[in-house]
Design a protein around this motif. Structure first.
Motif, PDB file in Angstrom:
ATOM      1  N   ASP A 290       0.829  -1.204   0.000  1.00  0.00           N
ATOM      2  CA  ASP A 290       0.000   0.000   0.000  1.00  0.00           C
ATOM      3  C   ASP A 290       0.865   1.257   0.000  1.00  0.00           C
ATOM      4  O   ASP A 290       0.531   2.257  -0.654  1.00  0.00           O
ATOM      5  N   GLU A 291       1.977   1.221   0.717  1.00  0.00           N
ATOM      6  CA  GLU A 291       2.899   2.363   0.717  1.00  0.00           C
ATOM      7  C   GLU A 291       3.476   2.597  -0.679  1.00  0.00           C
ATOM      8  O   GLU A 291       3.580   3.744  -1.137  1.00  0.00           O
ATOM      9  N   ALA A 292       3.851   1.513  -1.345  1.00  0.00           N
ATOM     10  CA  ALA A 292       4.393   1.643  -2.699  1.00  0.00           C
ATOM     11  C   ALA A 292       3.339   2.154  -3.673  1.00  0.00           C
ATOM     12  O   ALA A 292       3.645   2.934  -4.585  1.00  0.00           O
ATOM     13  N   TYR A 293       2.100   1.743  -3.475  1.00  0.00           N
ATOM     14  CA  TYR A 293       0.999   2.173  -4.339  1.00  0.00           C
ATOM     15  C   TYR A 293       0.738   3.672  -4.179  1.00  0.00           C
ATOM     16  O   TYR A 293       0.533   4.390  -5.164  1.00  0.00           O
ATOM     17  N   LYS A 294       0.778   4.140  -2.928  1.00  0.00           N
ATOM     18  CA  LYS A 294       0.475   5.542  -2.659  1.00  0.00           C
ATOM     19  C   LYS A 294       1.663   6.463  -2.938  1.00  0.00           C
ATOM     20  O   LYS A 294       1.476   7.621  -3.325  1.00  0.00           O
ATOM     21  N   ASP A 295       2.884   5.970  -2.723  1.00  0.00           N
ATOM     22  CA  ASP A 295       4.071   6.813  -2.914  1.00  0.00           C
ATOM     23  C   ASP A 295       5.177   5.993  -3.579  1.00  0.00           C
ATOM     24  O   ASP A 295       6.171   5.623  -2.943  1.00  0.00           O
ATOM     25  N   PRO A 296       5.025   5.695  -4.871  1.00  0.00           N
ATOM     26  CA  PRO A 296       6.034   4.861  -5.534  1.00  0.00           C
ATOM     27  C   PRO A 296       7.406   5.533  -5.584  1.00  0.00           C
ATOM     28  O   PRO A 296       8.430   4.853  -5.463  1.00  0.00           O
ATOM     29  N   GLN A 297       7.448   6.846  -5.740  1.00  0.00           N
ATOM     30  CA  GLN A 297       8.741   7.529  -5.811  1.00  0.00           C
ATOM     31  C   GLN A 297       9.479   7.428  -4.479  1.00  0.00           C
ATOM     32  O   GLN A 297      10.677   7.108  -4.443  1.00  0.00           O
ATOM     33  N   GLN A 321       6.896  -3.109  -9.723  1.00  0.00           N
ATOM     34  CA  GLN A 321       5.568  -2.517  -9.836  1.00  0.00           C
ATOM     35  C   GLN A 321       5.583  -1.049  -9.438  1.00  0.00           C
ATOM     36  O   GLN A 321       4.874  -0.224 -10.036  1.00  0.00           O
ATOM     37  N   ALA A 322       6.409  -0.685  -8.450  1.00  0.00           N
ATOM     38  CA  ALA A 322       6.526   0.723  -8.051  1.00  0.00           C
ATOM     39  C   ALA A 322       7.041   1.568  -9.215  1.00  0.00           C
ATOM     40  O   ALA A 322       6.583   2.704  -9.427  1.00  0.00           O
ATOM     41  N   PHE A 323       7.984   1.040  -9.975  1.00  0.00           N
ATOM     42  CA  PHE A 323       8.470   1.749 -11.162  1.00  0.00           C
ATOM     43  C   PHE A 323       7.323   2.001 -12.148  1.00  0.00           C
ATOM     44  O   PHE A 323       7.199   3.089 -12.723  1.00  0.00           O
ATOM     45  N   LYS A 324       6.478   1.001 -12.352  1.00  0.00           N
ATOM     46  CA  LYS A 324       5.377   1.152 -13.311  1.00  0.00           C
ATOM     47  C   LYS A 324       4.342   2.151 -12.804  1.00  0.00           C
ATOM     48  O   LYS A 324       3.816   2.964 -13.576  1.00  0.00           O
ATOM     49  N   TRP A 325       4.044   2.092 -11.502  1.00  0.00           N
ATOM     50  CA  TRP A 325       3.112   3.076 -10.950  1.00  0.00           C
ATOM     51  C   TRP A 325       3.667   4.489 -11.104  1.00  0.00           C
ATOM     52  O   TRP A 325       2.944   5.412 -11.476  1.00  0.00           O
ATOM     53  N   ALA A 333      10.390  11.273 -13.394  1.00  0.00           N
ATOM     54  CA  ALA A 333      10.967  10.694 -12.178  1.00  0.00           C
ATOM     55  C   ALA A 333      11.266   9.213 -12.379  1.00  0.00           C
ATOM     56  O   ALA A 333      12.309   8.710 -11.926  1.00  0.00           O
ATOM     57  N   ALA A 334      10.363   8.498 -13.048  1.00  0.00           N
ATOM     58  CA  ALA A 334      10.597   7.076 -13.305  1.00  0.00           C
ATOM     59  C   ALA A 334      11.822   6.885 -14.190  1.00  0.00           C
ATOM     60  O   ALA A 334      12.641   5.981 -13.957  1.00  0.00           O
ATOM     61  N   HIS A 335      11.963   7.724 -15.205  1.00  0.00           N
ATOM     62  CA  HIS A 335      13.128   7.651 -16.092  1.00  0.00           C
ATOM     63  C   HIS A 335      14.420   7.876 -15.310  1.00  0.00           C
ATOM     64  O   HIS A 335      15.403   7.133 -15.464  1.00  0.00           O
ATOM     65  N   ASP A 336      14.429   8.883 -14.453  1.00  0.00           N
ATOM     66  CA  ASP A 336      15.645   9.221 -13.713  1.00  0.00           C
ATOM     67  C   ASP A 336      16.013   8.129 -12.710  1.00  0.00           C
ATOM     68  O   ASP A 336      17.199   7.786 -12.554  1.00  0.00           O
ATOM     69  N   LEU A 337      15.017   7.577 -12.027  1.00  0.00           N
ATOM     70  CA  LEU A 337      15.305   6.533 -11.041  1.00  0.00           C
ATOM     71  C   LEU A 337      15.732   5.229 -11.711  1.00  0.00           C
ATOM     72  O   LEU A 337      16.568   4.492 -11.178  1.00  0.00           O
ATOM     73  N   ASP A 350      14.441  -7.372 -19.891  1.00  0.00           N
ATOM     74  CA  ASP A 350      13.057  -7.368 -20.372  1.00  0.00           C
ATOM     75  C   ASP A 350      12.145  -6.606 -19.421  1.00  0.00           C
ATOM     76  O   ASP A 350      11.256  -5.845 -19.857  1.00  0.00           O
ATOM     77  N   GLU A 351      12.332  -6.791 -18.126  1.00  0.00           N
ATOM     78  CA  GLU A 351      11.511  -6.077 -17.149  1.00  0.00           C
ATOM     79  C   GLU A 351      11.833  -4.583 -17.166  1.00  0.00           C
ATOM     80  O   GLU A 351      10.940  -3.739 -17.031  1.00  0.00           O
ATOM     81  N   GLN A 352      13.101  -4.242 -17.348  1.00  0.00           N
ATOM     82  CA  GLN A 352      13.470  -2.829 -17.454  1.00  0.00           C
ATOM     83  C   GLN A 352      12.845  -2.204 -18.702  1.00  0.00           C
ATOM     84  O   GLN A 352      12.394  -1.048 -18.677  1.00  0.00           O
ATOM     85  N   ALA A 353      12.809  -2.965 -19.785  1.00  0.00           N
ATOM     86  CA  ALA A 353      12.200  -2.455 -21.018  1.00  0.00           C
ATOM     87  C   ALA A 353      10.706  -2.210 -20.833  1.00  0.00           C
ATOM     88  O   ALA A 353      10.154  -1.221 -21.344  1.00  0.00           O
ATOM     89  N   GLU A 354      10.030  -3.092 -20.101  1.00  0.00           N
ATOM     90  CA  GLU A 354       8.600  -2.899 -19.836  1.00  0.00           C
ATOM     91  C   GLU A 354       8.373  -1.632 -19.018  1.00  0.00           C
ATOM     92  O   GLU A 354       7.413  -0.889 -19.253  1.00  0.00           O
ATOM     93  N   ILE A 355       9.251  -1.389 -18.035  1.00  0.00           N
ATOM     94  CA  ILE A 355       9.142  -0.165 -17.238  1.00  0.00           C
ATOM     95  C   ILE A 355       9.325   1.059 -18.132  1.00  0.00           C
ATOM     96  O   ILE A 355       8.553   2.032 -18.062  1.00  0.00           O
ATOM     97  N   ALA A 356      10.348   1.024 -18.991  1.00  0.00           N
ATOM     98  CA  ALA A 356      10.616   2.156 -19.883  1.00  0.00           C
ATOM     99  C   ALA A 356       9.455   2.388 -20.845  1.00  0.00           C
ATOM    100  O   ALA A 356       9.121   3.537 -21.172  1.00  0.00           O
ATOM    101  N   ARG A 357       8.833   1.325 -21.300  1.00  0.00           N
ATOM    102  CA  ARG A 357       7.689   1.463 -22.208  1.00  0.00           C
ATOM    103  C   ARG A 357       6.544   2.205 -21.524  1.00  0.00           C
ATOM    104  O   ARG A 357       5.871   3.041 -22.141  1.00  0.00           O
TER     105      ARG A 357
END
Length: 570
Positions: A290-297, A321-325, A333-337, A350-357
């Motif tokens: 729930d913490e990751a869902y509310k504040d992924p950054q 999943q936090a990266f995707k949220w 912010a997702a790109h920088d992290l 592959d998982e990193q590519a999905e996040i970038a997509r």
């Protein structure tokens, strides 16, 4: 009242058919009048005594139905029965349902099996006979599955057999006839797998003591999905709970799935349900998600400071999943992290590519200037038509013509060759000074009868090359009319059973050979079945063929519109 409306609908159908009859058919109509009246008399005698007060007005309407049929008739139109071996391609087929069919449908409404059987016998080889049997079995369910099984064994490929089987299975589960359920389930046709069918099958196996270990495992995985399941799964889920099959790991799996699905309230419910069963640790597990869902950054920033080695499988899944949220809420912010991602976290490429997509597409949706570069940088494993389209749009929005050309040329061929992107490729050429290339592309588009063809004509400064719309093709429809499924579709349409008629038409499209589809399209056009005409033309891939424009773009109210326009002009 429902029965009264049913009879009146039959009379209405007869009336609507009568007013459309050609003058040349008057004699035939007179000859058929007595037979129709006798058939209706017979079917109505089989109805409930509640109808006695309606018999006289119904018979009067039946006797009157042909009298005014030709008072306002237009020019005669040749009609012919589908059973006739006609050679003329211009003859319109008469799909009027036989009176026996109307009598049979009335008998079904009353549950009169004797009258239904009589109607089926009268119909003989007409495909409506099989349809009547199907409708009687569908609309008059009983605890005896033998007639349904016999029908399915005789007609396993019938257009409505799957529907009959599915509905009968549902009825057997409600009546707790589990042995009959399994017996019917084994009969063709095989139904497409779905959640209801799976849960019913598990329930039947459970009640009969035949539940296998694999079925238990499958049911556990169905339970672990991140949403509230339908009530028809309750019996097997209650059994899983009663037999301690819902383990702590399954609860965690379902909480995780619920959070990923964006359903934290359901995840919270699962925590309470699991805790009541004395499963420990669910509170802390849910709180972390729930913490990751509310504040992924914040979650990712803390993790970068905390984990200098592999964080573990569960925590790794949470961080992905936090990266995707974060990518959906703050792409930058997702790109920088993601650029700071430690190798020790073992998040594979592959998982990193999905996040970038995720964050690249979100950037494109929100018109961020970084979108083009991020989308172009995506590896091929996550590139598809959506990413390629949005890459081109990102360049087009800022009128970066050079980048637009690069983006279009990177598209799959079936996307880049569409009129839309061929037009914009020509526009990019023109803006970059390649006028000859641009004109050549636009010239190739002007004969495409769509929006981009018109834009191409505008760019070339020429008049719109409206295609001449020739008359519809003429061809002999005799072969396709012999197909029972085709006959069924048009009979049902004429009878006002629109939904079943459409299903039969789609089944006929799959059943007939491709070379007969044009003839089927003409039959639909003759019957003014405009939505089926469009589907058939699309199946032929003739949407842009002027020879089919008259059917694809029908103008049934042209005379009315023209008259009103002339009246206003005058």
């Amino acid at each position: 009242m429902a029965r009264c409306r049913f009879v009146l609908s039959i009379i209405s159908l007869l009336w609507s058919q009568a007013v459309q009859m050609p003058t040349l058919a008057i004699i035939q109509a007179a000859q058929q009048q007595v037979e129709i009246k006798m058939n209706l008399d017979r079917s109505l005698r089989n109805l409930s005594v509640q109808w006695k007060g309606l018999l006289l007005p119904i018979m009067v309407l039946t006797a009157m139905v042909f009298a005014p049929a030709h008072a306002d008739a237009e020019a005669p139109v040749s009609t012919i029965s589908p059973a006739t071996n006609h050679a003329s391609p211009n003859v319109i087929t008469d799909w009027t349902p036989p009176p026996a069919f109307l009598a049979g449908m009335a008998a079904i409404a009353q549950g009169d099996s004797a009258a239904v059987n009589a109607a089926i016998a009268d119909l003989k080889d007409n495909p409506l006979a099989t349809y009547l049997r199907f409708r009687f079995l569908l609309d008059s369910p009983t605890s005896d599955t033998a007639p349904v099984i016999a029908f399915l064994q005789k007609h396993p490929d019938y257009v409505f057999s799957a529907q009959l089987k599915s509905q009968t299975l549902n009825s057997l589960i409600r009546q707790q006839q589990f042995a009959d359920y399994q017996r019917l389930l084994s009969v063709a046709p095989e139904l497409k797998s779905n959640l209801r069918l799976s849960c019913q099958g598990w329930q039947a196996a459970l009640e009969l003591g035949t539940l296998t270990a694999q079925q238990v495992k499958d049911a556990e995985q169905f339970w672990a999905q991140g949403r509230n399941q339908q009530s028809y799964c309750d019996p097997i889920f209650k059994w899983l709970q009663a037999h301690d099959k819902l383990t702590p790991n399954l609860y965690r799996q379902r909480i995780k799935a619920s959070m990923i699905a964006g359903n934290p309230s359901f995840a919270s419910y699962l925590v309470r349900a699991g805790t009541s069963r004395k499963i420990s640790g669910l509170d802390a597990y849910f709180k972390r998600w729930d913490e990751a869902y509310k504040d992924p950054q914040g979650t990712l920033q803390q993790a970068l400071q905390r984990y200098h080695s592999y964080p573990g499988h569960d925590e790794q899944a949470l961080l992905i999943q936090a990266f995707k949220w974060l990518g959906r809420s703050d792409p930058q912010a997702a790109h920088d992290l993601l650029a700071q991602l430690p190798n020790s976290w073992r998040i594979n490429p592959d998982e990193q590519a999905e996040i970038a997509r995720v964050f690249a597409l979100k950037a494109a949706y929100t018109r961020m200037p970084q979108a083009y570069d991020w989308l172009m940088a995506l590896p091929a494993s996550v590139q598809d038509k959506e990413t390629r389209t949005w890459t081109a749009r990102a360049a087009l929005r800022v009128q970066d013509w050079a980048r637009l050309k690069v983006a279009i040329k990177a598209m799959p061929v079936d996307l880049s060759q569409t009129p839309q992107w061929q037009y914009w490729l020509a526009r990019a050429d023109a803006e970059l000074g390649k006028n000859q290339e641009a004109k050549a592309r636009w010239q190739a588009l002007v004969h495409t009868p769509d929006y981009y063809g018109l834009l191409a004509a505008d760019r070339l400064g020429i008049a719109y090359p409206w295609p001449k719309i020739p008359p519809l093709p003429t061809m002999n429809t005799r072969a396709v009319e012999k197909n029972p499924t085709v006959q069924l579709a048009f009979y049902l349409k004429a009878a006002g059973l629109t939904d079943d008629a459409r299903r039969a038409f789609l089944s006929a499209l799959k059943e007939i050979p491709p070379e007969q589809i044009p003839a089927l399209t003409l039959l639909a056009e003759q019957s003014k079945w405009h939505d089926r005409v469009s589907i058939a033309i699309a199946r032929m891939k003739k949407q842009d063929d002027p020879h089919w424009f008259a059917a694809r773009f029908p103008t049934p109210w042209e005379s009315t519109v023209d008259a009103q326009a002339r009246a206003r002009k005058d």
